[in-house]
Scaffold this motif. Sequence first.
Motif, PDB file in Angstrom:
ATOM      1  N   ILE A 129       0.827  -1.239   0.133  1.00  0.00           N
ATOM      2  CA  ILE A 129       0.014   0.023   0.110  1.00  0.00           C
ATOM      3  C   ILE A 129       1.031   1.243  -0.019  1.00  0.00           C
ATOM      4  O   ILE A 129       1.587   1.413   0.901  1.00  0.00           O
ATOM      5  N   THR A 130       0.887   1.808  -1.124  1.00  0.00           N
ATOM      6  CA  THR A 130       2.038   2.893  -1.187  1.00  0.00           C
ATOM      7  C   THR A 130       1.604   4.213  -0.566  1.00  0.00           C
ATOM      8  O   THR A 130       2.192   4.926  -0.154  1.00  0.00           O
ATOM      9  N   PHE A 131       0.082   4.352  -0.287  1.00  0.00           N
ATOM     10  CA  PHE A 131      -0.113   5.294   0.577  1.00  0.00           C
ATOM     11  C   PHE A 131      -1.500   4.830   1.086  1.00  0.00           C
ATOM     12  O   PHE A 131      -2.492   4.432   0.378  1.00  0.00           O
ATOM     13  N   ASP A 132      -1.831   5.100   2.492  1.00  0.00           N
ATOM     14  CA  ASP A 132      -3.110   4.536   3.173  1.00  0.00           C
ATOM     15  C   ASP A 132      -3.646   5.673   3.879  1.00  0.00           C
ATOM     16  O   ASP A 132      -3.232   5.942   5.025  1.00  0.00           O
ATOM     17  N   SER A 133      -4.673   6.271   3.282  1.00  0.00           N
ATOM     18  CA  SER A 133      -5.469   7.506   3.960  1.00  0.00           C
ATOM     19  C   SER A 133      -6.478   6.476   4.918  1.00  0.00           C
ATOM     20  O   SER A 133      -7.266   7.401   5.762  1.00  0.00           O
ATOM     21  N   GLY A 134      -6.656   5.380   4.651  1.00  0.00           N
ATOM     22  CA  GLY A 134      -7.961   4.542   5.379  1.00  0.00           C
ATOM     23  C   GLY A 134      -9.024   4.476   4.650  1.00  0.00           C
ATOM     24  O   GLY A 134      -9.793   3.814   4.962  1.00  0.00           O
ATOM     25  N   GLU A 189      -0.035  12.768  11.844  1.00  0.00           N
ATOM     26  CA  GLU A 189       0.847  11.367  11.462  1.00  0.00           C
ATOM     27  C   GLU A 189       0.419  10.728  10.246  1.00  0.00           C
ATOM     28  O   GLU A 189       0.895   9.473  10.098  1.00  0.00           O
ATOM     29  N   MET A 190      -0.612  11.025   9.399  1.00  0.00           N
ATOM     30  CA  MET A 190      -0.936  10.423   8.521  1.00  0.00           C
ATOM     31  C   MET A 190      -0.095  10.203   7.332  1.00  0.00           C
ATOM     32  O   MET A 190      -0.030   9.361   6.489  1.00  0.00           O
ATOM     33  N   ASP A 191       0.862  11.400   7.357  1.00  0.00           N
ATOM     34  CA  ASP A 191       2.008  11.517   6.443  1.00  0.00           C
ATOM     35  C   ASP A 191       2.749  10.041   6.360  1.00  0.00           C
ATOM     36  O   ASP A 191       3.255   9.649   5.425  1.00  0.00           O
ATOM     37  N   THR A 227      11.600  12.503  15.835  1.00  0.00           N
ATOM     38  CA  THR A 227      12.736  13.219  15.266  1.00  0.00           C
ATOM     39  C   THR A 227      13.650  12.125  14.489  1.00  0.00           C
ATOM     40  O   THR A 227      14.339  12.617  13.615  1.00  0.00           O
ATOM     41  N   ALA A 228      13.512  10.841  14.699  1.00  0.00           N
ATOM     42  CA  ALA A 228      14.030   9.918  13.817  1.00  0.00           C
ATOM     43  C   ALA A 228      13.426   9.363  12.813  1.00  0.00           C
ATOM     44  O   ALA A 228      13.657   8.042  12.385  1.00  0.00           O
ATOM     45  N   LYS A 229      12.351   9.904  12.459  1.00  0.00           N
ATOM     46  CA  LYS A 229      11.444   9.392  11.497  1.00  0.00           C
ATOM     47  C   LYS A 229      12.234   8.926  10.141  1.00  0.00           C
ATOM     48  O   LYS A 229      12.907   9.435   9.450  1.00  0.00           O
TER      49      LYS A 229
END
Length: 502
Positions: A252-257, A266-268, A457-459
């Motif tokens: 899933i290359t992006f999951d908005s729900g 944090e959806m990003d 910060t370590a994202k």
Amino acid sequence: MNFALQTLNLAAAATEKCDLLVVPVAEGFAPGADALSVLAARALDKGDLATKPGKHLHLYQPPAVGARRVLLLGVGNGSPDAVRKALLAVSADFKAPAVRQAVVYLGEATPALVAAAVQAVAEASYVYITTKPKAEAANLQKVTIGVALEAEVRTAFAQAVALVQGQNLAREWGNRPANHATPSQLAELAKSLARHARIDCKVHGPEEVARLGMGAFLAVARGSKEPLRFIELHYRGADKKQAPVVLVGKGITFDSGGISIKPGPEMDEMKFDMCGAASVLGVFRALAELQPAINVVGLIPACENLPDGRALKPGDVVTSMSGQTIEVLNTDAEGRLILCDALTYATRFKPAALVDIATLTGACVIALGGVRSGLYATDDALAAQLSAAGDAALDLCWRMPLDEEYAEGLKSNFADVANVAGRPAGSVTAAKFLQRFVGEFPWAHLDIAGTAWKGGTAKGATGRPVGLLLHFLLNRAQQAQPDRAPAKKAARAGRTAAGAKG
């Protein structure tokens, strides 16, 4: 960045001309008469250096030492895990602009220690720059690992270098924003891997997926304008009669729900929802380097999960490739919908083992945090192999239950099964859903929602569980080749030692 392995003692390491020389100092350090030993002993005696992992002391152009910078580094008891943690703690030193060549002295190192050090230096020096045109990558070009007995660790070193290539690929693509890691772009990446020996790639588009009857996968993808891709990779390293290990990675290359949209904060980070797919691609990159005697199939269902007028709705019933109907109670439980069709497809290969890898549930994060991945398995031997591989790779997992009672909540009045079963034991019930689609083949599920990336910060993506999976495959390849010539048996013994300890 290139890695090299070189025979060195501490006195010889002191003469190496480089920008950075890292000298681990463990508990019970016994100094010799060489310049580095004298410096370390004095620092310990005066309290300027401690052996706790990560504690360190910088020295600049010390007398009788060829390196411009010397880093005396506490490594605790000197175990692979302690050395790994210590090297990661000084990542800024490997990223320093003036550091182009580094030497890490390990002395009488075990295969496990060498593997841990190589992976730690690669992680410590990694810098994401793909979508940061003004940023600069680390200038580190070469890292020499100095050991007392090179021959004893050569196999582990080669495996670690290959593993690093796979981890870096997984880390890089996990970090990319969703508009720079679309399903089509993942497919092109997979095709590029087919340039390597023994690797083939086939990419199925929406029409092919529809003909296969993958109704659950299609339903998730229909809310996005980005076309889905079903990626099929084959590594053919053994006789074609040998049943393959099949790896299935959630893409899933992006999951908005979807319609059951996620909260904004944090959806990003939902760009990381393809880290299961990235780990499969990373494993194939490492296989391309090592060329082990094993057959592996990689399957990646890749799409976005977005809301629009055509998107899947709560209450919809879809028909999976297996013929089972699924009531979709929550469109944010989409990963299991694309995986169930990929798992059904996987059974056509009659796999010796079937393993899926997915950032599947927030419930697994609650259960295990970011330390261990959740492991579910229908076969005790397979579970033991994966657990041992995770221990060896310092890429830990923890076996979770699959009691049949957990499936009760998946019952539906309107379909064969519902896609969610409520909040209790959410990671377990997700695994129970997937179990319906694997047939009688030995199957394991790795829930990597807590380990595939870090937040705050370590994202960033971690590259896990490429290490676990590669060790698992190499061990199986070794075990399947009992009748090789004596010289090759000796080489295999080196690989076994690396797998058991590293």
